[in-house]
Scaffold this motif. Sequence first.
Motif, short mmCIF file in Angstrom:
data_model
loop_
_atom_site.label_atom_id
_atom_site.label_comp_id
_atom_site.label_asym_id
_atom_site.label_seq_id
_atom_site.Cartn_x
_atom_site.Cartn_y
_atom_site.Cartn_z
N TYR A 246 0.86 -1.18 0.00
CA TYR A 246 0.00 0.00 0.00
C TYR A 246 0.89 1.23 0.00
CZ TYR A 246 -2.87 3.83 1.65
OH TYR A 246 -3.49 5.05 1.76
N ASP A 247 0.49 2.26 -0.73
CA ASP A 247 1.23 3.51 -0.65
C ASP A 247 0.32 4.67 -1.01
OD1 ASP A 247 3.54 4.97 -0.07
OD2 ASP A 247 4.15 5.07 -2.16
N ILE A 248 0.65 5.84 -0.50
CA ILE A 248 -0.10 7.05 -0.82
C ILE A 248 0.88 8.21 -0.92
CG2 ILE A 248 -0.59 7.49 1.64
CD1 ILE A 248 -3.34 8.65 0.69
N HIS A 249 0.70 9.06 -1.92
CA HIS A 249 1.49 10.28 -2.04
C HIS A 249 0.57 11.46 -2.28
CE1 HIS A 249 5.81 9.02 -2.15
NE2 HIS A 249 5.23 7.83 -2.31
N ARG A 250 0.99 12.60 -1.76
CA ARG A 250 0.25 13.83 -1.87
C ARG A 250 0.40 14.42 -3.29
NH1 ARG A 250 -1.28 17.57 2.05
NH2 ARG A 250 -0.26 16.38 3.69
N SER B 207 3.90 2.14 -8.30
CA SER B 207 5.14 1.36 -8.36
C SER B 207 5.64 1.02 -6.96
CB SER B 207 6.23 2.12 -9.12
OG SER B 207 5.85 2.29 -10.47
N HIS B 208 5.47 1.95 -6.01
CA HIS B 208 5.92 1.71 -4.64
C HIS B 208 5.10 0.59 -3.98
CE1 HIS B 208 7.72 6.05 -4.22
NE2 HIS B 208 8.24 5.35 -5.22
N ALA B 209 3.78 0.61 -4.19
CA ALA B 209 2.92 -0.43 -3.61
C ALA B 209 3.30 -1.81 -4.16
CB ALA B 209 1.46 -0.12 -3.90
MG MG Z 1 5.99 5.88 -1.63
#
Ligand code: MG
Length: 162
Positions: free
Chosen positions: A13-17, A47-49
Amino acid sequence: MVPDADYRVGLGYDIHRLAAGRRLILGGIEIPFELGLLGHSDGDSLSHAITDALLGAAGLGDIGTHFSDRDPRWKDADSLGFLNAACAMLAEGGWSIVNIDVTIHAERPKMKPHVAAMKDALSGAAGIDPSRINIKAKTAEGLDAVGRGEAIAAQAVVLITR
Ligand code: MG
């Protein structure tokens, strides 16, 4: 299924502003939009998730362990490089990817027109056939940070085998 093969699942899981003055990079491609994802790297939450899910499945920790956001080497880094490096670590352990399934959480822009290009970019970086990657996208119905258009999040689940 091969009866005595070893199978592992991984979750990411990932989240970016979202912020002004940044290119929007998601799933390894640039999407035309007035805002982009903020991050030490290119901020590519998808890609990070996926990278986190793969590392998790192989018992290799997480993306922050391998590609710290305090490391100047990864400043504005192309996150497909993280994915590619994680896949090389998995291959070293004898693992191959069975499939990757993801959900993008974004209010805007529309993701559907970009899904095929993302699949190509991600499968290229992972060294697998595009048919092993499935990309879904949904809005947050106007709720929470994603729903207010302040962020783009992604979830990924992977299956690996050796
Ligand atoms: Mg990230």
